[in-house]
Scaffold this motif. Structure first.
Motif, PDB file in Angstrom:
ATOM      1  N   VAL A 190       6.077   3.095   0.819  1.00  0.00           N
ATOM      2  CA  VAL A 190       5.395   3.714  -0.283  1.00  0.00           C
ATOM      3  C   VAL A 190       4.837   2.366  -1.256  1.00  0.00           C
ATOM      4  N   ILE A 191       5.630   1.261  -1.001  1.00  0.00           N
ATOM      5  CA  ILE A 191       5.200   0.219  -2.011  1.00  0.00           C
ATOM      6  C   ILE A 191       3.950  -0.597  -1.290  1.00  0.00           C
TER       7      ILE A 191
ATOM      8  N   GLY B 161       6.900   4.212   7.546  1.00  0.00           N
ATOM      9  CA  GLY B 161       7.429   5.492   6.619  1.00  0.00           C
ATOM     10  C   GLY B 161       8.141   6.426   7.825  1.00  0.00           C
TER      11      GLY B 161
ATOM     12  N   VAL C 254       1.500   1.642   7.224  1.00  0.00           N
ATOM     13  CA  VAL C 254       2.423   2.276   6.274  1.00  0.00           C
ATOM     14  C   VAL C 254       3.066   3.635   6.895  1.00  0.00           C
ATOM     15  N   LEU C 255       2.194   4.250   7.754  1.00  0.00           N
ATOM     16  CA  LEU C 255       2.702   5.547   8.275  1.00  0.00           C
ATOM     17  C   LEU C 255       3.686   5.407   9.157  1.00  0.00           C
TER      18      LEU C 255
ATOM     19  N   VAL D 247      -2.986   1.876   6.445  1.00  0.00           N
ATOM     20  CA  VAL D 247      -2.505   2.877   6.021  1.00  0.00           C
ATOM     21  C   VAL D 247      -1.914   3.516   7.269  1.00  0.00           C
ATOM     22  N   TRP D 248      -2.241   2.893   8.628  1.00  0.00           N
ATOM     23  CA  TRP D 248      -1.455   3.215   9.883  1.00  0.00           C
ATOM     24  C   TRP D 248      -0.209   2.594   9.845  1.00  0.00           C
TER      25      TRP D 248
ATOM     26  N   THR E 213      -2.400  -1.530  -0.848  1.00  0.00           N
ATOM     27  CA  THR E 213      -3.425  -1.738  -0.427  1.00  0.00           C
ATOM     28  C   THR E 213      -4.798  -1.748  -1.274  1.00  0.00           C
ATOM     29  N   PRO E 214      -4.672  -1.027  -2.622  1.00  0.00           N
ATOM     30  CA  PRO E 214      -6.004  -1.086  -3.244  1.00  0.00           C
ATOM     31  C   PRO E 214      -5.804  -2.510  -3.986  1.00  0.00           C
ATOM     32  N   LEU E 215      -4.594  -3.260  -4.122  1.00  0.00           N
ATOM     33  CA  LEU E 215      -4.467  -4.755  -4.741  1.00  0.00           C
ATOM     34  C   LEU E 215      -5.192  -5.476  -3.785  1.00  0.00           C
TER      35      LEU E 215
ATOM     36  N   LEU F 287      -8.047  -1.592   4.784  1.00  0.00           N
ATOM     37  CA  LEU F 287      -7.438  -0.720   4.351  1.00  0.00           C
ATOM     38  C   LEU F 287      -6.964   0.307   5.467  1.00  0.00           C
TER      39      LEU F 287
ATOM     40  N   ILE G  17      11.598   3.815   3.683  1.00  0.00           N
ATOM     41  CA  ILE G  17      10.449   4.809   3.168  1.00  0.00           C
ATOM     42  C   ILE G  17       9.903   4.263   1.972  1.00  0.00           C
ATOM     43  N   TYR G  18      10.736   3.843   0.941  1.00  0.00           N
ATOM     44  CA  TYR G  18      10.331   3.317  -0.346  1.00  0.00           C
ATOM     45  C   TYR G  18       9.464   2.117   0.227  1.00  0.00           C
TER      46      TYR G  18
ATOM     47  N   LEU H  25       1.808   0.948   0.596  1.00  0.00           N
ATOM     48  CA  LEU H  25       0.589   1.915   0.530  1.00  0.00           C
ATOM     49  C   LEU H  25      -0.023   1.637  -1.004  1.00  0.00           C
ATOM     50  N   PHE H  26       0.854   1.449  -1.942  1.00  0.00           N
ATOM     51  CA  PHE H  26       0.509   1.048  -3.105  1.00  0.00           C
ATOM     52  C   PHE H  26      -0.323  -0.163  -3.459  1.00  0.00           C
TER      53      PHE H  26
END
Lengths: 278, 126
Positions: free
Chosen positions: B79-80, B27, B23-24, B20-21, B85-87, B16, B75-76, B82-83
């Motif tokens: 975001v996807i 982005g 994704v950043l 996040v890194w 990561t919990p999956l 996780l 960017i989109y 990022l979404f």
């Protein structure tokens, strides 16, 4: 407003939101939504989409710390996620059809509730005997307290806690917030789980709860890249700065100040909602 | 090595954190591309325009946008991711409970996954 001005203002605002969110323990979304709607004149649906991005980013970004500490109760989190994800799906669908003024008023009320809750006395006693259902679900566990001590705790009122979690998920889906305050109440006040375990498990659960509404937000067009990116970057920077400040100061002194700021934002959202300005 | 809750949780935690890194990074790349191409554009998000696109249609638009060097599409994508990561967290938990032969929690995790999949189907008008 030109793109550059918008992005710069939002980035600054999101850093502030991240700092306040981490210091108050309420999450960044709670400041982001008023900032976007009241200050930057963005429709509340887009603000909700951006707030959800900040919830997932902070939840996933800090997960490593919870995992290492061993405080979060993974089984409890997974079981309660049935309630929060079901609530979140229903909430996200509702949100797409609800008028903006209603959402704004509901958001204001959830905010006041969260602020009041942050000043509440915490659950301190430890339950020794779990209820039968909690035992069947293997919800009782231990958490570390110091390097060599493990504190065992029991769990009760599983059905009550599960229902409250459904409500927390519903609000999360409608408003794009983590609704941590509601999750913690379900665990610490209703299920009598130690406060420390409740807060870390709640943070751990936020990502998956948000995942359930995120799919609906994407399909309904809530996600605007130009809004989401400055929010993502800003909130993560803010959260890092916030955790540095937390280590250097006593957050208890700041708690009343933040509760005041949040009530002020909440009243603004309710007022704008009633006046139909949002 | 025995697989315990701890091992699985350690893997999940690190995964996780690194995602996040990533994704950043994606982005910010998209953001730079977007600002270079649209620096004089103005924005107006005062009115919400509801869409009714299935997830697949959205993904289709994102990928064709990326092929045209559209910063917003990049960017989109971030975001996807990022979404997602919990999956990934859910799927790894599922594997963990399977390895521990904890049938009850395998069923509970599958239920959560089913609810999330349900949102893909019911999130837009058919």
């Amino acid at each position: 407003m030109t793109v550059i001005v918008f992005v710069a203002l939002l980035l600054l605002g999101a850093i502030m939101a991240g700092i306040i969110g981490s210091l108050s323990g309420l999450g960044g979304g709670i400041v982001l939504i008023p900032l976007l709607t009241l200050v930057l004149d963005v429709d509340i649906h887009y603000a909700i989409g951006a707030a959800l991005v900040s919830v997932i980013a902070t939840s996933s970004g800090s997960a490593a710390a919870y995992v290492k500490s061993g405080v979060a109760n993974i089984r409890l989190g997974m079981f309660l996620e049935i309630a929060t994800t079901a609530g979140a799906v229903a909430g996200a669908i509702l949100s797409a059809y609800a008028p903006t003024s209603y959402i704004s008023i509901l958001f204001g009320m959830a905010l006041i509730f969260s602020a009041a809750n942050s000043l509440r006395k915490k659950q301190e006693g430890i339950l020794e005997e779990s209820s039968l259902l909690a035992q069947k679900l293997k919800l009782d566990a231990t958490y570390p307290d110091g390097p060599n001590t493990q504190i065992a705790y029991g769990v009760k009122n599983v059905i009550g806690g599960f229902s409250m979690m459904g409500l927390a998920g519903l609000l999360s889906g409608i408003l794009g917030i983590g609704s941590g305050a509601f999750k913690v109440i379900a665990m610490d006040s209703i299920m009598r789980i130690p406060f420390k375990v409740s807060t870390t498990t709640s943070n751990f659960m936020m990502g998956v709860t948000a995942l359930a509404s995120s799919v609906i937000y994407i399909q309904k067009g809530y996600i605007i890249p130009t809004i989401c990116l400055p929010v993502l970057v800003g909130v993560l920077i803010g959260a890092m700065v916030g955790s540095k400040i937390l280590m250097a100061t006593d957050p208890k002194k700041l708690r009343f100040f933040f509760a005041f700021v949040i009530v002020f934002l909440a009243l603004n959202m309710i007022y704008s909602g009633i006046k139909g300005r949002i | 090595m025995k697989i315990t809750d701890k091992t699985i949780q350690y893997i999940i935690g690190n995964l996780l954190k690194y995602s996040v890194w990533i994704v950043l990074g994606i982005g910010i790349l998209g953001g730079a591309l977007f600002l270079i191409n649209n620096k004089d554009a103005t924005v107006d998000y005062r009115n919400f325009i509801a869409h009714d696109q299935s997830l697949l249609e959205v993904l289709d638009d994102v990928f064709s946008g990326i092929a045209n060097f559209d910063g917003a599409a990049v960017i989109y994508l971030a975001v996807i991711l990022l979404f997602l990561t919990p999956l990934i967290r859910l799927l790894l938990s599922l594997v963990g409970f399977m390895l521990e032969k904890d049938g009850l929690y395998v069923a509970i995790t599958l239920t959560v996954l089913a609810i999330v999949s349900f949102s893909v189907y019911f999130g837009f008008a058919h």
